[in-house]
Scaffold this motif. Sequence first.
Motif, PDB file in Angstrom:
ATOM      1  N   PRO A 170       0.834  -1.196   0.000  1.00 55.65           N
ATOM      2  CA  PRO A 170       0.000   0.000   0.000  1.00 55.65           C
ATOM      3  C   PRO A 170       0.873   1.252   0.000  1.00 55.65           C
ATOM      4  O   PRO A 170       1.998   1.247   0.508  1.00 55.65           O
ATOM      5  CB  PRO A 170      -0.785  -0.114   1.308  1.00 55.65           C
ATOM      6  N   THR A 171       0.369   2.295  -0.580  1.00 56.06           N
ATOM      7  CA  THR A 171       1.060   3.581  -0.553  1.00 56.06           C
ATOM      8  C   THR A 171       0.011   4.689  -0.529  1.00 56.06           C
ATOM      9  O   THR A 171      -1.134   4.497  -0.933  1.00 56.06           O
ATOM     10  CB  THR A 171       2.012   3.736  -1.759  1.00 56.06           C
ATOM     11  N   MET A 172       0.414   5.824  -0.052  1.00 59.30           N
ATOM     12  CA  MET A 172      -0.487   6.975   0.030  1.00 59.30           C
ATOM     13  C   MET A 172      -0.325   7.825  -1.225  1.00 59.30           C
ATOM     14  O   MET A 172       0.791   8.079  -1.677  1.00 59.30           O
ATOM     15  CB  MET A 172      -0.127   7.811   1.260  1.00 59.30           C
TER      16      MET A 172
ATOM     17  N   ARG B 219      -3.372   3.844  -2.455  1.00 59.34           N
ATOM     18  CA  ARG B 219      -3.196   3.053  -3.671  1.00 59.34           C
ATOM     19  C   ARG B 219      -2.489   1.765  -3.262  1.00 59.34           C
ATOM     20  O   ARG B 219      -1.634   1.775  -2.394  1.00 59.34           O
ATOM     21  CB  ARG B 219      -2.329   3.808  -4.681  1.00 59.34           C
ATOM     22  N   VAL B 220      -2.858   0.670  -3.865  1.00 68.39           N
ATOM     23  CA  VAL B 220      -2.159  -0.596  -3.645  1.00 68.39           C
ATOM     24  C   VAL B 220      -1.442  -0.951  -4.938  1.00 68.39           C
ATOM     25  O   VAL B 220      -2.027  -0.889  -6.021  1.00 68.39           O
ATOM     26  CB  VAL B 220      -3.138  -1.723  -3.234  1.00 68.39           C
ATOM     27  N   ASP B 221      -0.175  -1.291  -4.794  1.00 76.02           N
ATOM     28  CA  ASP B 221       0.612  -1.720  -5.943  1.00 76.02           C
ATOM     29  C   ASP B 221       0.845  -3.219  -5.843  1.00 76.02           C
ATOM     30  O   ASP B 221       1.204  -3.721  -4.777  1.00 76.02           O
ATOM     31  CB  ASP B 221       1.956  -0.997  -5.969  1.00 76.02           C
ATOM     32  N   ILE B 222       0.599  -3.918  -6.935  1.00 73.06           N
ATOM     33  CA  ILE B 222       0.975  -5.327  -7.002  1.00 73.06           C
ATOM     34  C   ILE B 222       2.469  -5.309  -7.326  1.00 73.06           C
ATOM     35  O   ILE B 222       2.874  -5.210  -8.474  1.00 73.06           O
ATOM     36  CB  ILE B 222       0.164  -6.102  -8.063  1.00 73.06           C
ATOM     37  N   HIS B 223       3.260  -5.335  -6.272  1.00 75.64           N
ATOM     38  CA  HIS B 223       4.704  -5.193  -6.393  1.00 75.64           C
ATOM     39  C   HIS B 223       5.328  -6.428  -7.045  1.00 75.64           C
ATOM     40  O   HIS B 223       6.283  -6.310  -7.808  1.00 75.64           O
ATOM     41  CB  HIS B 223       5.293  -4.950  -5.010  1.00 75.64           C
ATOM     42  N   HIS B 224       4.798  -7.586  -6.720  1.00 80.14           N
ATOM     43  CA  HIS B 224       5.225  -8.850  -7.331  1.00 80.14           C
ATOM     44  C   HIS B 224       4.000  -9.624  -7.774  1.00 80.14           C
ATOM     45  O   HIS B 224       3.009  -9.671  -7.039  1.00 80.14           O
ATOM     46  CB  HIS B 224       5.950  -9.747  -6.310  1.00 80.14           C
ATOM     47  N   LEU B 225       4.082 -10.213  -8.929  1.00 76.94           N
ATOM     48  CA  LEU B 225       3.075 -11.176  -9.382  1.00 76.94           C
ATOM     49  C   LEU B 225       3.865 -12.311 -10.023  1.00 76.94           C
ATOM     50  O   LEU B 225       4.634 -12.088 -10.958  1.00 76.94           O
ATOM     51  CB  LEU B 225       2.116 -10.566 -10.400  1.00 76.94           C
ATOM     52  N   PHE B 226       3.683 -13.502  -9.485  1.00 76.36           N
ATOM     53  CA  PHE B 226       4.454 -14.636  -9.969  1.00 76.36           C
ATOM     54  C   PHE B 226       3.546 -15.851 -10.065  1.00 76.36           C
ATOM     55  O   PHE B 226       2.769 -16.130  -9.144  1.00 76.36           O
ATOM     56  CB  PHE B 226       5.616 -14.948  -9.016  1.00 76.36           C
ATOM     57  N   VAL B 227       3.675 -16.556 -11.180  1.00 79.17           N
ATOM     58  CA  VAL B 227       2.953 -17.814 -11.375  1.00 79.17           C
ATOM     59  C   VAL B 227       3.991 -18.855 -11.776  1.00 79.17           C
ATOM     60  O   VAL B 227       4.836 -18.609 -12.656  1.00 79.17           O
ATOM     61  CB  VAL B 227       1.865 -17.682 -12.463  1.00 79.17           C
ATOM     62  N   VAL B 228       3.948 -20.005 -11.131  1.00 72.94           N
ATOM     63  CA  VAL B 228       4.849 -21.102 -11.449  1.00 72.94           C
ATOM     64  C   VAL B 228       4.711 -21.414 -12.940  1.00 72.94           C
ATOM     65  O   VAL B 228       3.600 -21.448 -13.483  1.00 72.94           O
ATOM     66  CB  VAL B 228       4.502 -22.336 -10.584  1.00 72.94           C
ATOM     67  N   GLU B 229       5.835 -21.623 -13.594  1.00 77.86           N
ATOM     68  CA  GLU B 229       5.866 -21.759 -15.055  1.00 77.86           C
ATOM     69  C   GLU B 229       4.841 -22.757 -15.599  1.00 77.86           C
ATOM     70  O   GLU B 229       4.191 -22.506 -16.612  1.00 77.86           O
ATOM     71  CB  GLU B 229       7.273 -22.146 -15.511  1.00 77.86           C
ATOM     72  N   THR B 230       4.679 -23.892 -14.939  1.00 72.55           N
ATOM     73  CA  THR B 230       3.752 -24.920 -15.427  1.00 72.55           C
ATOM     74  C   THR B 230       2.280 -24.515 -15.295  1.00 72.55           C
ATOM     75  O   THR B 230       1.413 -25.206 -15.823  1.00 72.55           O
ATOM     76  CB  THR B 230       3.968 -26.246 -14.674  1.00 72.55           C
ATOM     77  N   HIS B 231       2.008 -23.398 -14.627  1.00 75.60           N
ATOM     78  CA  HIS B 231       0.627 -22.949 -14.446  1.00 75.60           C
ATOM     79  C   HIS B 231       0.342 -21.597 -15.118  1.00 75.60           C
ATOM     80  O   HIS B 231      -0.734 -21.030 -14.945  1.00 75.60           O
ATOM     81  CB  HIS B 231       0.295 -22.873 -12.954  1.00 75.60           C
TER      82      HIS B 231
ATOM     83  N   ARG C  18      -9.927  -3.018  -2.183  1.00 72.60           N
ATOM     84  CA  ARG C  18     -11.226  -2.437  -1.814  1.00 72.60           C
ATOM     85  C   ARG C  18     -11.466  -2.544  -0.317  1.00 72.60           C
ATOM     86  O   ARG C  18     -11.971  -1.611   0.300  1.00 72.60           O
ATOM     87  CB  ARG C  18     -12.347  -3.123  -2.589  1.00 72.60           C
ATOM     88  N   LYS C  19     -11.106  -3.691   0.267  1.00 74.44           N
ATOM     89  CA  LYS C  19     -11.319  -3.905   1.711  1.00 74.44           C
ATOM     90  C   LYS C  19     -10.566  -2.893   2.559  1.00 74.44           C
ATOM     91  O   LYS C  19     -11.034  -2.507   3.627  1.00 74.44           O
ATOM     92  CB  LYS C  19     -10.887  -5.314   2.123  1.00 74.44           C
ATOM     93  N   ILE C  20      -9.385  -2.469   2.116  1.00 75.54           N
ATOM     94  CA  ILE C  20      -8.619  -1.518   2.915  1.00 75.54           C
ATOM     95  C   ILE C  20      -8.883  -0.067   2.515  1.00 75.54           C
ATOM     96  O   ILE C  20      -8.222   0.845   2.995  1.00 75.54           O
ATOM     97  CB  ILE C  20      -7.109  -1.834   2.886  1.00 75.54           C
ATOM     98  N   GLY C  21      -9.850   0.140   1.638  1.00 76.78           N
ATOM     99  CA  GLY C  21     -10.251   1.493   1.271  1.00 76.78           C
ATOM    100  C   GLY C  21      -9.415   2.136   0.187  1.00 76.78           C
ATOM    101  O   GLY C  21      -9.463   3.356   0.007  1.00 76.78           O
ATOM    102  N   ALA C  22      -8.656   1.347  -0.546  1.00 75.87           N
ATOM    103  CA  ALA C  22      -7.847   1.902  -1.631  1.00 75.87           C
ATOM    104  C   ALA C  22      -8.744   2.331  -2.780  1.00 75.87           C
ATOM    105  O   ALA C  22      -9.805   1.760  -3.010  1.00 75.87           O
ATOM    106  CB  ALA C  22      -6.823   0.875  -2.113  1.00 75.87           C
ATOM    107  N   THR C  23      -8.291   3.335  -3.501  1.00 74.21           N
ATOM    108  CA  THR C  23      -9.037   3.819  -4.658  1.00 74.21           C
ATOM    109  C   THR C  23      -8.371   3.450  -5.976  1.00 74.21           C
ATOM    110  O   THR C  23      -8.951   3.663  -7.031  1.00 74.21           O
ATOM    111  CB  THR C  23      -9.219   5.351  -4.598  1.00 74.21           C
TER     112      THR C  23
END
Length: 151
Positions: A67-69, A77-89, A107-112
């Motif tokens: 999260p960041t202000m 604002r929430v940033d998806i800083h990492h998104l990783f999916v195992v190669e086989t998936h 949404r739950k934490i009130g981010a816009t």
Amino acid sequence: MNDIASATRDDLPVLYEMICALSAFHGDEAQVSLAHLDDIFFGPAPMGTALIAKQDGSPVGYAGLTPTMVLHEGKIRVDIHHLFVVETHRSTGVGTALILAAKSHARKIGATRLTIGTDPSNETAIAAYRAMDILKDITGAGPRFMVDLTT
């Protein structure tokens, strides 16, 4: 079917493995330790949230959220800083499911706003994100710069 939930301390070893795999993919070596991950996600002042995707009980991906202000707006604002999916998936909907779970968390934490980025040379990720109906390309939002804190 993807089962996505907030990670627990029991998930830290597998999160660590996936963080190392993501770092290696980018030609880096992860510098974080399990103890530091514990502090980041579960310490007295958590700095982030980890979502973990599992299929049949086996981890297949994660999202690291920070999260960041947006100070001038007084909004989160929430940033998806990492998104990783195992190669086989990959290309099976795991990434999309993680992004949707991140949206719910934001949404739950009130981010816009919820954002995600990638290295400009990661053409596979760029193509995948552009193919997702749930993402809007904001490439023109402006360049970012870094200050060297080592000197």
